[in-house]
Scaffold this motif. Sequence first.
Motif, PDB file in Angstrom:
ATOM      1  N   ARG A  61     -75.679 -16.420  29.447  1.00  0.00           N
ATOM      2  CA  ARG A  61     -75.498 -15.600  28.251  1.00  0.00           C
ATOM      3  C   ARG A  61     -75.092 -14.186  28.681  1.00  0.00           C
ATOM      4  N   VAL A  62     -73.974 -13.714  28.119  1.00  0.00           N
ATOM      5  CA  VAL A  62     -73.434 -12.402  28.489  1.00  0.00           C
ATOM      6  C   VAL A  62     -73.401 -11.516  27.242  1.00  0.00           C
ATOM      7  N   PRO A  63     -74.261 -10.464  27.193  1.00  0.00           N
ATOM      8  CA  PRO A  63     -74.221  -9.565  26.041  1.00  0.00           C
ATOM      9  C   PRO A  63     -72.985  -8.673  26.080  1.00  0.00           C
ATOM     10  N   LEU A  64     -72.313  -8.547  24.930  1.00  0.00           N
ATOM     11  CA  LEU A  64     -71.115  -7.732  24.811  1.00  0.00           C
ATOM     12  C   LEU A  64     -71.288  -6.747  23.659  1.00  0.00           C
ATOM     13  N   THR A  65     -70.783  -5.523  23.840  1.00  0.00           N
ATOM     14  CA  THR A  65     -70.831  -4.520  22.782  1.00  0.00           C
ATOM     15  C   THR A  65     -69.535  -3.728  22.786  1.00  0.00           C
ATOM     16  N   GLY A  66     -69.275  -3.066  21.666  1.00  0.00           N
ATOM     17  CA  GLY A  66     -68.094  -2.225  21.576  1.00  0.00           C
ATOM     18  C   GLY A  66     -67.961  -1.653  20.187  1.00  0.00           C
ATOM     19  N   ALA A  67     -66.764  -1.137  19.911  1.00  0.00           N
ATOM     20  CA  ALA A  67     -66.477  -0.554  18.605  1.00  0.00           C
ATOM     21  C   ALA A  67     -65.014  -0.798  18.259  1.00  0.00           C
ATOM     22  N   TYR A  68     -64.740  -0.804  16.959  1.00  0.00           N
ATOM     23  CA  TYR A  68     -63.366  -0.949  16.479  1.00  0.00           C
ATOM     24  C   TYR A  68     -62.706   0.425  16.464  1.00  0.00           C
ATOM     25  N   THR A  69     -61.483   0.517  16.971  1.00  0.00           N
ATOM     26  CA  THR A  69     -60.774   1.786  16.939  1.00  0.00           C
ATOM     27  C   THR A  69     -59.682   1.803  15.876  1.00  0.00           C
ATOM     28  N   GLU A  70     -59.181   0.626  15.495  1.00  0.00           N
ATOM     29  CA  GLU A  70     -58.154   0.546  14.459  1.00  0.00           C
ATOM     30  C   GLU A  70     -58.346  -0.744  13.685  1.00  0.00           C
ATOM     31  N   VAL A  71     -58.301  -0.638  12.350  1.00  0.00           N
ATOM     32  CA  VAL A  71     -58.461  -1.804  11.488  1.00  0.00           C
ATOM     33  C   VAL A  71     -57.423  -1.730  10.374  1.00  0.00           C
ATOM     34  N   LEU A  77     -56.050  -5.399  14.578  1.00  0.00           N
ATOM     35  CA  LEU A  77     -57.436  -5.082  14.899  1.00  0.00           C
ATOM     36  C   LEU A  77     -57.462  -4.624  16.353  1.00  0.00           C
ATOM     37  N   VAL A  78     -57.914  -3.392  16.599  1.00  0.00           N
ATOM     38  CA  VAL A  78     -58.035  -2.893  17.961  1.00  0.00           C
ATOM     39  C   VAL A  78     -59.521  -2.713  18.234  1.00  0.00           C
ATOM     40  N   MET A  79     -60.001  -3.448  19.238  1.00  0.00           N
ATOM     41  CA  MET A  79     -61.423  -3.471  19.566  1.00  0.00           C
ATOM     42  C   MET A  79     -61.635  -2.895  20.951  1.00  0.00           C
ATOM     43  N   GLY A  80     -62.592  -2.001  21.071  1.00  0.00           N
ATOM     44  CA  GLY A  80     -62.984  -1.497  22.375  1.00  0.00           C
ATOM     45  C   GLY A  80     -64.213  -2.255  22.843  1.00  0.00           C
ATOM     46  N   PRO A  84     -69.815  -2.040  31.860  1.00  0.00           N
ATOM     47  CA  PRO A  84     -70.685  -1.270  32.752  1.00  0.00           C
ATOM     48  C   PRO A  84     -69.888  -0.597  33.869  1.00  0.00           C
ATOM     49  N   GLY A  85     -70.195   0.677  34.116  1.00  0.00           N
ATOM     50  CA  GLY A  85     -69.535   1.398  35.191  1.00  0.00           C
ATOM     51  C   GLY A  85     -68.234   2.075  34.797  1.00  0.00           C
ATOM     52  N   ARG A  86     -67.781   1.875  33.555  1.00  0.00           N
ATOM     53  CA  ARG A  86     -66.538   2.513  33.093  1.00  0.00           C
ATOM     54  C   ARG A  86     -66.876   3.576  32.051  1.00  0.00           C
ATOM     55  N   ASP A  87     -66.182   4.688  32.110  1.00  0.00           N
ATOM     56  CA  ASP A  87     -66.383   5.753  31.126  1.00  0.00           C
ATOM     57  C   ASP A  87     -65.744   5.415  29.784  1.00  0.00           C
ATOM     58  N   GLU A  88     -64.607   4.755  29.835  1.00  0.00           N
ATOM     59  CA  GLU A  88     -63.865   4.424  28.620  1.00  0.00           C
ATOM     60  C   GLU A  88     -63.960   2.926  28.337  1.00  0.00           C
ATOM     61  N   PRO A  89     -64.023   2.551  27.058  1.00  0.00           N
ATOM     62  CA  PRO A  89     -64.027   1.112  26.745  1.00  0.00           C
ATOM     63  C   PRO A  89     -62.679   0.479  27.061  1.00  0.00           C
ATOM     64  N   VAL A  90     -62.693  -0.820  27.302  1.00  0.00           N
ATOM     65  CA  VAL A  90     -61.467  -1.597  27.485  1.00  0.00           C
ATOM     66  C   VAL A  90     -61.005  -2.014  26.093  1.00  0.00           C
ATOM     67  N   LEU A  91     -59.759  -1.724  25.770  1.00  0.00           N
ATOM     68  CA  LEU A  91     -59.231  -2.038  24.447  1.00  0.00           C
ATOM     69  C   LEU A  91     -58.513  -3.379  24.438  1.00  0.00           C
ATOM     70  N   MET A  92     -58.705  -4.129  23.346  1.00  0.00           N
ATOM     71  CA  MET A  92     -57.955  -5.358  23.113  1.00  0.00           C
ATOM     72  C   MET A  92     -57.345  -5.246  21.726  1.00  0.00           C
ATOM     73  N   THR A  93     -56.057  -5.557  21.632  1.00  0.00           N
ATOM     74  CA  THR A  93     -55.358  -5.491  20.358  1.00  0.00           C
ATOM     75  C   THR A  93     -55.048  -6.901  19.872  1.00  0.00           C
ATOM     76  N   LEU A  94     -55.402  -7.158  18.597  1.00  0.00           N
ATOM     77  CA  LEU A  94     -55.069  -8.402  17.914  1.00  0.00           C
ATOM     78  C   LEU A  94     -54.037  -8.037  16.854  1.00  0.00           C
ATOM     79  N   ALA A  95     -52.856  -8.634  16.939  1.00  0.00           N
ATOM     80  CA  ALA A  95     -51.820  -8.405  15.934  1.00  0.00           C
ATOM     81  C   ALA A  95     -51.545  -9.725  15.220  1.00  0.00           C
ATOM     82  N   LEU A  96     -51.467  -9.673  13.891  1.00  0.00           N
ATOM     83  CA  LEU A  96     -51.218 -10.860  13.076  1.00  0.00           C
ATOM     84  C   LEU A  96     -49.933 -10.668  12.286  1.00  0.00           C
ATOM     85  N   ALA A  97     -49.136 -11.724  12.202  1.00  0.00           N
ATOM     86  CA  ALA A  97     -47.913 -11.687  11.403  1.00  0.00           C
ATOM     87  C   ALA A  97     -47.776 -13.015  10.670  1.00  0.00           C
TER      88      ALA A  97
END
Length: 138
Positions: A61-71, A77-80, A84-97
């Motif tokens: 089990r791997v706990p994950l946390t973050g925040a949405y930066t664009e909705v 949907l852009v999710m940060g 651990p060990g990084r100052d900035e969140p890693v962003l993932m972008t989901l684009a729908l068409a």
Amino acid sequence: MSGTGFDYAITRTLDAPVGKVWDAWTNADNYGKWASAEDVALDVRPGGAWSSVMVIPGGARVPLTGAYTEVVPNERLVMGMDVPGRDEPVLMTLALAADGDRTKVTLSQTFDSAEERDQSEQGSNMLLDGLTAFLGAA
């Protein structure tokens, strides 16, 4: 981050309308069903927090946390994700068409190393496999 990183983009066309795909990503109950996640909490708005516990093959089990930066409902949907060990969140972008009754989905991310990119690309493909199966069974 500048464009000098290691990035990927995965595009798939799913047999479901945009609204259904959006709901799968933004409704905590639905997300848990297809993303192999438990204890899912999604506050889908800019600055809203999200969290889940991903259950990976083998049962870890791997706990994950973050925040949405664009909705942008039904489009983007852009999710940060906190790493651990990084100052900035890693962003993932989901684009729908919309493509008629189908939806073109693109997931993309940029990383500092090829290793991080390859690992995340593999995880994103697994996510899209789960989403595809969920929408096909719904």
